[in-house]
Enzyme design. Structure first.
Site, PDB file in Angstrom:
ATOM      1  N   GLU A   1     -28.982  -9.815 -47.866  1.00  0.00           N
ATOM      2  CA  GLU A   1     -29.563  -9.921 -46.717  1.00  0.00           C
ATOM      3  C   GLU A   1     -28.410  -9.746 -45.543  1.00  0.00           C
ATOM      4  O   GLU A   1     -28.791 -10.074 -44.436  1.00  0.00           O
ATOM      5  CB  GLU A   1     -30.046 -11.535 -46.495  1.00  0.00           C
ATOM      6  CG  GLU A   1     -29.036 -12.403 -46.767  1.00  0.00           C
ATOM      7  CD  GLU A   1     -27.882 -12.589 -45.455  1.00  0.00           C
ATOM      8  OE1 GLU A   1     -28.441 -12.272 -44.249  1.00  0.00           O
ATOM      9  OE2 GLU A   1     -26.791 -12.694 -45.842  1.00  0.00           O
TER      10      GLU A   1
ATOM     11  N   CYS B   1     -26.866 -15.188 -50.936  1.00  0.00           N
ATOM     12  CA  CYS B   1     -27.736 -15.270 -49.896  1.00  0.00           C
ATOM     13  C   CYS B   1     -27.757 -16.748 -49.557  1.00  0.00           C
ATOM     14  O   CYS B   1     -28.246 -17.483 -50.128  1.00  0.00           O
ATOM     15  CB  CYS B   1     -29.163 -14.836 -50.057  1.00  0.00           C
ATOM     16  SG  CYS B   1     -30.007 -14.618 -48.478  1.00  0.00           S
TER      17      CYS B   1
ATOM     18  N   CYS C   1     -32.028 -17.314 -48.109  1.00  0.00           N
ATOM     19  CA  CYS C   1     -32.877 -17.420 -49.070  1.00  0.00           C
ATOM     20  C   CYS C   1     -32.322 -18.412 -50.371  1.00  0.00           C
ATOM     21  O   CYS C   1     -32.013 -18.195 -51.521  1.00  0.00           O
ATOM     22  CB  CYS C   1     -33.683 -16.487 -49.920  1.00  0.00           C
ATOM     23  SG  CYS C   1     -32.600 -15.199 -50.135  1.00  0.00           S
TER      24      CYS C   1
ATOM     25  N   HIS D   1     -31.233 -17.428 -56.131  1.00  0.00           N
ATOM     26  CA  HIS D   1     -30.500 -16.890 -57.295  1.00  0.00           C
ATOM     27  C   HIS D   1     -29.856 -17.829 -57.923  1.00  0.00           C
ATOM     28  O   HIS D   1     -29.608 -17.737 -59.181  1.00  0.00           O
ATOM     29  CB  HIS D   1     -29.163 -16.373 -56.330  1.00  0.00           C
ATOM     30  CG  HIS D   1     -29.702 -14.967 -55.607  1.00  0.00           C
ATOM     31  ND1 HIS D   1     -30.131 -13.883 -56.244  1.00  0.00           N
ATOM     32  CD2 HIS D   1     -30.016 -14.836 -54.237  1.00  0.00           C
ATOM     33  CE1 HIS D   1     -30.698 -12.844 -55.281  1.00  0.00           C
ATOM     34  NE2 HIS D   1     -30.588 -13.350 -54.157  1.00  0.00           N
TER      35      HIS D   1
ATOM     36  N   ARG E   1     -38.711 -13.100 -50.614  1.00  0.00           N
ATOM     37  CA  ARG E   1     -38.876 -11.901 -50.391  1.00  0.00           C
ATOM     38  C   ARG E   1     -39.371 -11.093 -51.647  1.00  0.00           C
ATOM     39  O   ARG E   1     -39.450  -9.698 -51.385  1.00  0.00           O
ATOM     40  CB  ARG E   1     -37.686 -11.207 -49.629  1.00  0.00           C
ATOM     41  CG  ARG E   1     -37.941 -11.408 -48.170  1.00  0.00           C
ATOM     42  CD  ARG E   1     -36.220 -10.984 -47.311  1.00  0.00           C
ATOM     43  NE  ARG E   1     -35.508 -12.199 -47.786  1.00  0.00           N
ATOM     44  CZ  ARG E   1     -34.350 -12.329 -48.169  1.00  0.00           C
ATOM     45  NH1 ARG E   1     -33.826 -11.033 -47.975  1.00  0.00           N
ATOM     46  NH2 ARG E   1     -33.701 -13.270 -48.029  1.00  0.00           N
TER      47      ARG E   1
ATOM     48  N   SER F   1     -34.594  -7.160 -52.197  1.00  0.00           N
ATOM     49  CA  SER F   1     -34.395  -6.202 -51.333  1.00  0.00           C
ATOM     50  C   SER F   1     -33.869  -4.894 -51.967  1.00  0.00           C
ATOM     51  O   SER F   1     -34.014  -3.719 -51.538  1.00  0.00           O
ATOM     52  CB  SER F   1     -33.261  -6.602 -50.257  1.00  0.00           C
ATOM     53  OG  SER F   1     -33.487  -7.775 -49.604  1.00  0.00           O
TER      54      SER F   1
ATOM     55  N   CYS G   1     -33.934 -10.396 -43.793  1.00  0.00           N
ATOM     56  CA  CYS G   1     -33.088 -11.833 -43.365  1.00  0.00           C
ATOM     57  C   CYS G   1     -32.297 -11.691 -41.790  1.00  0.00           C
ATOM     58  O   CYS G   1     -32.525 -12.841 -41.464  1.00  0.00           O
ATOM     59  CB  CYS G   1     -32.156 -12.087 -44.325  1.00  0.00           C
ATOM     60  SG  CYS G   1     -32.593 -13.424 -45.066  1.00  0.00           S
TER      61      CYS G   1
ATOM     62  N   CYS H   1     -30.632  -6.472 -37.806  1.00  0.00           N
ATOM     63  CA  CYS H   1     -30.543  -4.897 -37.945  1.00  0.00           C
ATOM     64  C   CYS H   1     -30.215  -4.307 -36.615  1.00  0.00           C
ATOM     65  O   CYS H   1     -30.699  -4.711 -35.534  1.00  0.00           O
ATOM     66  CB  CYS H   1     -31.785  -4.308 -38.627  1.00  0.00           C
ATOM     67  SG  CYS H   1     -32.710  -5.471 -39.292  1.00  0.00           S
TER      68      CYS H   1
END
Lengths: 571, 376
Positions: free
Chosen positions: A13, A60, A63, A67, A483, A506, A550, A553
């Site tokens: 992210e 991350c 989220c 993981h 995601r 991602s 996330c 950008c």
């Protein structure tokens, strides 16, 4: 031709960059590049497998939990550890809290401003706003006075010239289509969602001690059930969790879904934009009878190819010719050369940056251009995420999925093909939150029942000590992150991690082209997206955001001479 | 160090009343913040006075090698005004994560702040900076994070390092640190730096740190390694409600055993509370709901330097000289940080066995009384 550069988000992210070309008001080509790397796989090598969840959890913080969950499952799979039913249920509850929180934050704080014009809300009639709000929902905060007060505050806010987080949006862009009153409702719920998200996170705090990054445990969970102790999971803690879950369901049912259905009709043209690949994959999760019993997942697993909902293909994460990662266009090297695909158990993570030296304007997209590897399933590019999960559930004929999807399609009066789009992706996320909020309460009831029946086990520590492990073991753990499909593969040798590979949502969605030049999901979805004004590329944000990247950008726009004319920060 | 802003802007109190908060809300907030900062009750008036009269402090917030858990923690701050003060109205002139789409305008906003408030703005940094391979491991907009940091730090009055990434490198700096992830203080040497470590730090600690600067126009008192004393001067071990069990030698032997159900001390299953300086035991997490130890998992020391390399999570802390309850970060910090588990013999717990027996007896007496009551 105008060249556009989108610059966000790490592997998971952080910092992702997209370069795209616009011709005659439409995107004709797009390239996706991850520009930040931390090499956590390499850092894990030689460490204690029981610690891996903590390291990879830090992949991350948005989220958070997903993981860690994939990681403990990978270790439990490798060491053949069966966890107690209560631990399974607690993990499911944490999954549900995470999923709903993430989707609500995404809709209101990361995506809504692509559709809701904050400045237009200043012109709304509070009385009419109240009428609309009350016609779509029973949510109590809906009086004319409430909206009028909010509007007064908003007016002062705008007149102060200091718009804070709303500063410099594309307010007034012709692509905004909502009536002022619905914009005002959107702004009200934006602020309410910001307050609400702090609450649902407490489910993680109760079971895992904190949020972000709650604690997990190989073999179960660390939070003992202890009805006779103030510090364990007792009646007070359980009641607290129950209340948080009920409030979450209420927020989804009375705020999120009505807003989604009120906003969507104004943007039905987006039901034909941003579809992309047409291939969808879900690994599935939320077990009702143990994580190993894949057939009894709430989210079924499977693959859909070329939008064909009549056939579900099976996914096998252990089969070394199904999921493979390529590096043809990625800044890595493989011992066997750039052309091979490696199954994650045999995965290699050796950096080799060959891009331009910063500062630079453009990447060389003819060559390697990303820190993301390119994963493929039997050679196919795949889209993962809420839309993939909803479609796999729908195509599997699951009644719960059919019910919510058909309800939304008929409410909006659109055909099923509208699902393959930017709008479909955004709607699927809301419908999923509705399902998951309901499932959370089911799991909660099961947990209470188990405890009532005298089962208070939370961890199986028979194989916690390394001396009980085999000399070599391999495992894979999967989950469905907000995601999309997520899996971790681990190889354990002599009680230490010998290899660890993550293939994350991602990576599937945002990866660069493969060796045949086939694009992944982002690159495919951006193609043909219209852009009304290159100085305000709102439409690009809509499609990119529909995947839920996330973070911020940055999009740079260049004219034909490569002169820098604009830079857009994408939320 | 005094931080003042030259531009005439609305004060915090004016802003808040315009947003519909009552004076009572405002005072409640001041009280909470004063309490967080460890001020005596007289401090509340100071906080209130400062927030009523001080103009806004410009803040620029950057992201480098990080996972955004710090930003997420920040928006979990329990008091609504915290979000208002910090997120949107009062200080954040630039943040890639939180501001609406505004590329070149956002860039402009940053440069405007950098220019107009040169030497006045506070720079917040989330994430470490990779120095390996000329900085190509973290690039934003085609620039290396190293170049961006130098550029934006130039006119900063002070730098706040959010979280362990910016304070000590965190997970990406764990061995072998393949990207040469580097904390901010090793790159920028000529600015006052506040470290707010933790993975992430508690949201209210982040808010408290910023509000201290807003309130007093000075940096909070820092310890020898640059952390606010208000939050990092006590070990988790010393403010832990399970501490009596440690002293009494009553431990969880393995997760979810009978002792775990009784809420005994987690030291033997790897709790790093005795070597960790943080406010978790006092403030707890997410509006005081719980903290790792309360939820049954040992503290793993996420606010300590190189905590990822201080031995496996579930390995018992070795015995370290100078670990009395009176030890402070200043005297122990450096010793504790150098310790790794490798090669150190497991430490024989010094316990007060009599106390242990007493507590054990009390518990069993309680169970007997309960039984008695049932039978009666």
């Amino acid at each position: 031709m105008t060249r556009i550069v989108v610059d966000p988000i790490t592997r998971i992210e952080g910092h992702l960059r997209i370069e795209a070309e616009i011709n005659n008001g439409k995107i004709t080509d797009a390239f996706s590049s991850g520009t930040m790397v931390r090499l956590i796989e390499e850092i894990l090598r030689g460490r204690d497998p029981r610690d891996a969840w903590a390291f990879v959890g830090r992949v991350c913080g948005v989220c958070t939990t997903v993981h860690s969950l994939a990681s403990i499952r990978a270790v439990e799979d490798a060491l053949d550890i069966t966890i107690p039913p209560n631990a399974e249920l607690v993990r499911n509850l944490m999954f549900c809290a995470q999923n709903v929180q993430d989707h609500v934050i995404h809709f209101y704080h990361l995506h809504a401003l692509d559709w809701v014009d904050v400045v237009s809300a200043l012109k709304a009639d509070p009385k009419k706003t109240s009428e609309i709000a009350q016609s779509i929902s029973h949510w109590p905060k809906s009086s004319p006075g409430y909206f009028s007060d909010l509007q007064k505050r908003l007016t002062k806010f705008v007149e102060s010239g200091q718009l804070g987080i709303f500063a410099n949006g594309y307010w007034g862009h012709p692509a905004y289509k909502l009536p002022a009153e619905i914009n005002l409702i959107g702004v009200a719920h934006y602020l309410e969602a910001l307050e609400w998200q702090k609450e649902i996170a407490k489910v993680h705090t109760i079971f895992g001690g904190k949020n972000p990054h709650p604690n997990f445990l190989v073999g179960g969970m660390a939070c003992s059930i202890s009805l006779d102790d103030a510090s364990g999971i007792n009646a007070e803690r359980l009641a607290y969790v129950g209340k948080l879950l009920k409030d979450a369901q209420q927020f989804v049912e009375q705020v999120y879904i009505p807003d989604l259905l009120a906003i969507a009709p104004y943007y039905l043209d987006w039901g034909a934009i941003g579809g992309g690949l047409g291939n969808f994959m879900a690994y599935g999760d939320l077990s009702t009878s143990g994580y190993r019993d894949v057939g009894n997942y709430k989210f079924p697993s499977g693959v859909i190819l070329n939008k064909d909902l009549s056939k579900i293909h099976e996914v096998d994460l252990r089969n070394d010719s199904e999921v493979e990662e390529y590096i043809t266009n990625s800044w890595y090297e493989y011992a066997g050369g750039d052309g091979v695909g490696l199954h994650p158990w045999k995965g290699e993570t050796k950096l080799k940056y060959t891009g331009p030296k910063p500062p630079f304007d453009f990447l060389n997209t003819e060559d390697k251009y990303s820190y993301l590897k390119t994963p493929r399933w039997k050679g196919h590019a795949m889209e993962v995420g809420p839309l993939a999960r909803m479609l796999v559930g729908y195509a599997s004929g699951r009644p719960e999925f059919k019910e919510v999807v058909d309800y939304a399609l008929s409410a909006l009066n659109v055909p099923a093909t509208a699902l393959f789009s930017t709008l479909g992706r955004t709607a699927a996320r809301g419908l999923e939150a509705k399902l998951v909020a309901g499932w959370g309460l089911e799991f909660y009831d099961q947990l209470i029942n188990n405890i009532k029946n005298g089962d208070t086990r939370m961890a199986n520590t028979e194989k916690f000590k390394p001396e009980t492990w085999p000399k070599k073991a391999m495992g894979v753990g999967h989950t469905e992150a907000p995601r999309g499909a997520l899996a971790h593969w681990i190889v354990i040798e002599d009680q230490k991690i010998a290899n660890y590979q993550l293939v994350v949502p991602s990576t599937w969605n945002a990866s660069p082209r493969d060796k045949e030049g086939k694009p992944s999901a982002y690159e495919a979805a951006l193609k043909d997206t219209p852009v009304h004004d290159v100085n305000q590329p709102l439409e690009i944000l809509r499609t990119i955001h529909s995947f839920d990247p996330c973070l911020a950008c940055a999009v740079h726009l260049y004219d034909e001479e490569g002169k820098h004319i604009n830079k857009v920060k994408v939320l | 160090m005094i931080i003042e802003t030259s531009t005439k802007r609305k004060t915090y109190y004016e802003e808040l009343s315009e947003k519909g908060y009552s004076r009572r809300d405002f005072m409640k907030f001041c009280t909470m913040i004063a309490a967080y900062m460890g001020l005596q009750s007289s401090g509340v008036a100071q906080v209130a006075e400062a927030l009523k009269t001080k103009p806004r402090l410009p803040v620029i917030w950057m992201h480098f090698q990080e996972c955004t858990c710090c930003s997420e923690s920040f928006i979990r701050s329990s008091h609504p005004i915290v979000a208002d003060i910090i997120l949107d109205k009062l200080s954040l002139d630039y943040t890639e994560t939180l501001m609406a789409a505004a590329g070149h305008q956002a860039e402009e906003a940053m440069h405007k702040t950098m220019k107009e408030h040169y030497g006045e703005y506070v720079l917040c940094v989330e994430g470490s900076v990779p120095l390996g391979a000329d900085g190509v491991y973290c690039m934003i907009g085609g620039k290396s994070s190293l170049d961006i940091l130098h550029e934006v730090a130039d006119g900063a009055k002070a730098i706040i390092c959010w979280g362990s990434c910016a304070s000590n490198g965190c997970v990406q700096a764990a061995k072998p640190n393949p990207t040469t992830a580097t904390p901010i203080h090793k790159i920028i040497k000529n600015k006052p730096i506040i470290k707010v470590p933790g993975c992430p730090p508690i949201g209210e600690v982040m808010a408290g740190t910023i509000v201290h600067i807003l309130t007093f126009g000075t940096l909070p008192a820092l310890d020898s390694i640059g952390r606010p004393k208000a939050f990092y001067s006590k070990r988790v071990h010393d403010s832990c409600y399970r501490r009596p069990y440690y002293d009494a030698g009553l431990y969880v032997e393995s997760f979810d055993d009978e002792n775990a159900k009784r809420g005994y001390c987690l030291y033997k299953v790897g709790c790093k509370g005795p070597s960790t300086y943080n406010a978790c035991g006092v403030m707890r997490w997410n509006n005081g709901v719980s903290f790792p130890i309360q939820s049954g998992h040992g503290c793993f020391g996420c606010s300590e330097e190189s905590f990822w390399d201080n031995g496996p999570l579930y390995q018992r802390l070795p015995n370290i000289a100078g670990f009395g309850i009176e030890a402070t970060a200043d005297t122990v910090g450096k010793v504790a940080l150098g310790v790794t588990a490798a090669g150190i013999a497991a430490h024989a717990v010094v316990t007060n066995l009599r106390k242990g027996k007493m507590i054990d007896n009390l518990i069993s007496e309680g169970k007997e009384s309960e039984q008695q009551l049932k039978e009666d």
